[in-house]
Design a protein around this motif. Structure first.
Motif, mmCIF file in Angstrom:
data_model
loop_
_atom_site.group_PDB
_atom_site.id
_atom_site.type_symbol
_atom_site.label_atom_id
_atom_site.label_comp_id
_atom_site.label_asym_id
_atom_site.label_seq_id
_atom_site.Cartn_x
_atom_site.Cartn_y
_atom_site.Cartn_z
ATOM 1 N N LEU A 21 0.854 -1.187 0.000
ATOM 2 C CA LEU A 21 0.000 0.000 0.000
ATOM 3 C C LEU A 21 0.890 1.237 0.000
ATOM 4 N N SER A 22 0.853 1.964 -1.105
ATOM 5 C CA SER A 22 1.592 3.220 -1.213
ATOM 6 C C SER A 22 0.633 4.363 -0.906
ATOM 7 N N VAL A 23 0.881 5.052 0.198
ATOM 8 C CA VAL A 23 -0.025 6.081 0.697
ATOM 9 C C VAL A 23 0.534 7.461 0.351
ATOM 10 N N GLY A 24 -0.188 8.189 -0.477
ATOM 11 C CA GLY A 24 0.180 9.573 -0.755
ATOM 12 C C GLY A 24 -0.521 10.499 0.224
ATOM 13 N N TYR A 25 0.149 11.588 0.581
ATOM 14 C CA TYR A 25 -0.463 12.537 1.504
ATOM 15 C C TYR A 25 -0.022 13.949 1.124
ATOM 16 N N MET A 26 -0.900 14.895 1.322
ATOM 17 C CA MET A 26 -0.568 16.285 1.072
ATOM 18 C C MET A 26 0.035 16.892 2.327
ATOM 19 N N PHE A 27 0.994 17.780 2.138
ATOM 20 C CA PHE A 27 1.762 18.313 3.268
ATOM 21 C C PHE A 27 0.868 18.925 4.340
ATOM 22 N N VAL A 28 -0.231 19.563 3.921
ATOM 23 C CA VAL A 28 -1.102 20.218 4.888
ATOM 24 C C VAL A 28 -1.633 19.234 5.927
ATOM 25 N N LEU A 29 -1.707 17.955 5.570
ATOM 26 C CA LEU A 29 -2.228 16.939 6.489
ATOM 27 C C LEU A 29 -1.136 16.193 7.244
ATOM 28 N N ALA A 30 0.118 16.409 6.883
ATOM 29 C CA ALA A 30 1.204 15.588 7.411
ATOM 30 C C ALA A 30 1.287 15.650 8.930
ATOM 31 N N ASN A 31 1.428 16.831 9.494
ATOM 32 C CA ASN A 31 1.633 16.951 10.937
ATOM 33 C C ASN A 31 0.397 16.571 11.742
ATOM 34 N N ALA A 32 -0.778 16.800 11.167
ATOM 35 C CA ALA A 32 -2.010 16.508 11.893
ATOM 36 C C ALA A 32 -2.386 15.036 11.846
ATOM 37 N N VAL A 33 -2.124 14.384 10.704
ATOM 38 C CA VAL A 33 -2.658 13.035 10.488
ATOM 39 C C VAL A 33 -1.607 11.934 10.621
ATOM 40 N N LEU A 34 -0.437 12.108 10.006
ATOM 41 C CA LEU A 34 0.523 11.002 9.945
ATOM 42 C C LEU A 34 0.971 10.482 11.311
ATOM 43 N N PRO A 35 1.259 11.326 12.311
ATOM 44 C CA PRO A 35 1.692 10.774 13.600
ATOM 45 C C PRO A 35 0.672 9.838 14.245
ATOM 46 N N ARG A 36 -0.597 9.991 13.882
ATOM 47 C CA ARG A 36 -1.638 9.100 14.406
ATOM 48 C C ARG A 36 -1.973 7.984 13.427
ATOM 49 N N LEU A 37 -1.942 8.310 12.138
ATOM 50 C CA LEU A 37 -2.349 7.324 11.134
ATOM 51 C C LEU A 37 -1.334 6.200 10.987
ATOM 52 N N VAL A 38 -0.048 6.517 10.963
ATOM 53 C CA VAL A 38 0.966 5.478 10.739
ATOM 54 C C VAL A 38 0.909 4.402 11.829
ATOM 55 N N PRO A 39 0.910 4.756 13.127
ATOM 56 C CA PRO A 39 0.772 3.700 14.149
ATOM 57 C C PRO A 39 -0.529 2.911 14.028
ATOM 58 N N GLU A 40 -1.617 3.594 13.651
ATOM 59 C CA GLU A 40 -2.904 2.907 13.483
ATOM 60 C C GLU A 40 -2.824 1.878 12.362
ATOM 61 N N LEU A 41 -2.174 2.235 11.260
ATOM 62 C CA LEU A 41 -2.016 1.301 10.147
ATOM 63 C C LEU A 41 -1.104 0.133 10.536
ATOM 64 N N ARG A 42 -0.011 0.418 11.223
ATOM 65 C CA ARG A 42 0.901 -0.649 11.651
ATOM 66 C C ARG A 42 0.196 -1.630 12.578
ATOM 67 N N ARG A 43 -0.696 -1.092 13.413
ATOM 68 C CA ARG A 43 -1.416 -1.944 14.357
ATOM 69 C C ARG A 43 -2.523 -2.732 13.668
ATOM 70 N N SER A 44 -3.260 -2.084 12.778
ATOM 71 C CA SER A 44 -4.417 -2.716 12.137
ATOM 72 C C SER A 44 -4.044 -3.581 10.945
ATOM 73 N N LEU A 45 -2.943 -3.238 10.251
ATOM 74 C CA LEU A 45 -2.522 -3.967 9.052
ATOM 75 C C LEU A 45 -1.065 -4.401 9.196
ATOM 76 N N PRO A 46 -0.760 -5.265 10.178
ATOM 77 C CA PRO A 46 0.649 -5.622 10.425
ATOM 78 C C PRO A 46 1.310 -6.350 9.269
ATOM 79 N N GLY A 47 0.520 -6.971 8.396
ATOM 80 C CA GLY A 47 1.102 -7.699 7.272
ATOM 81 C C GLY A 47 1.260 -6.872 6.022
ATOM 82 N N ALA A 48 0.853 -5.606 6.067
ATOM 83 C CA ALA A 48 0.917 -4.759 4.874
ATOM 84 C C ALA A 48 2.284 -4.110 4.741
#
Length: 295
Positions: free
Chosen positions: A93-120
């Protein structure tokens, strides 16, 4: 060689008895003996000899056993891998993101994805107003976090949240003294706008806000990213109307103020190609929705 006979061979080798192996496999003994004979015939040599403690492996049988176990394990792993991909638990899964969302979303989204999709297998790619559409269309990005959504016939978009629009201004501006800024106070002031000409207008929400309040702001610069907009604001070139989440990445000297008489928002969306029906994207969407709901 008929690979379907390998489980029969492994069972007899491990049990050292055709009878016990038949019980383990829940089949009659004669058909099992027949399958072993056919396997030996296919290979061209004996795999077992009768010993004092039951069925002993010949040297040829010993050579086959380890490889047969590996083949069965690999087949089981392949089946499980296919199930995981079908369920959206595994895959790339290649996730594109716009810079405006980086600081608000990525610090929470990346751990959530690692936890929910450990095989991805996850990859994260920064996008801009001019690259986000192309990166989806050429499949170098699987799914994109956008603000606002991409409008294209080959791209599917789903809104997962909104952000209020706020005024970004330099700390030395007299408007900083206000708790909230009336929109009419912006009339005639220079605007740093997004995105560049020729791109889908990410500033359409801004234009609608100003038009509704009959406010005109001359555009002095157009930029692709919020960090470019904030840099020009800091340099004193003008003001910018940006999503509230941009404040998380604001440099020192930039102040964000709400509007006194407007509650306009801009959408947060995930976008992907319409011809890609992947359960991994559906699972990504659930993770992104949970994260954005907490913003």
């Amino acid at each position: 060689m008929d690979l379907r006979r390998l489980p029969y061979f492994v069972a007899v080798a491990e049990e050292r008895s055709v009878g016990k192996a038949a019980e383990r496999l829940r089949m009659a003994q004669p058909p099992l003996s027949l399958q072993i004979r056919k396997l030996e015939s296919e290979i061209g040599t004996a795999l077992f000899r009768r010993g004092s403690r039951g069925m002993d492996l010949t040297e040829a049988g010993q050579a086959l056993l380890s490889r047969a176990r590996a083949a069965l394990a690999l087949a089981a792993e392949g089946a499980e891998s296919a199930r995981a991909v079908a369920a959206g638990r595994r895959g790339r899964l290649s996730v594109g993101y716009m810079f405006v969302l980086a600081n608000a979303v990525l610090p929470r989204l990346v751990p959530e994805l690692r936890r929910s999709l450990p095989g991805a297998d996850l990859e994260f790619v920064e996008l801009s107003a001019s690259t986000r559409e192309a990166r989806l269309l050429d499949r170098s990005v699987t799914v994109a976090l956008c603000m606002p959504a991409i409008r294209h016939p080959e791209i599917q978009a789903a809104q997962i949240g909104t952000q209020p629009l706020m005024l970004a201004l330099p700390a030395r501006s007299p408007l900083v003294r206000l708790t909230a800024v009336p929109v009419n106070r912006l009339h005639g002031r220079p605007l740093i706008a997004l995105p560049r000409p020729g791109e889908e207008s990410a500033s359409s929400a801004v234009a609608a806000l100003l038009r509704r309040h009959q406010v005109e702001m001359p555009i002095v610069s157009r930029v692709e990213t919020v960090h470019s907009a904030m840099s020009l604001v800091l340099a004193g070139e003008g003001l910018a109307i940006l999503p509230a989440c941009a404040a998380l990445g604001a440099p020192r000297g930039i102040i964000f103020k709400p509007f006194l008489d407007a509650t306009d928002t801009i959408e947060i969306a995930i976008c992907w190609r319409r011809d890609v029906d992947s359960p991994l994207i559906r699972n990504f969407r659930k993770c992104a929705e949970r994260v954005v709901a907490r913003l």
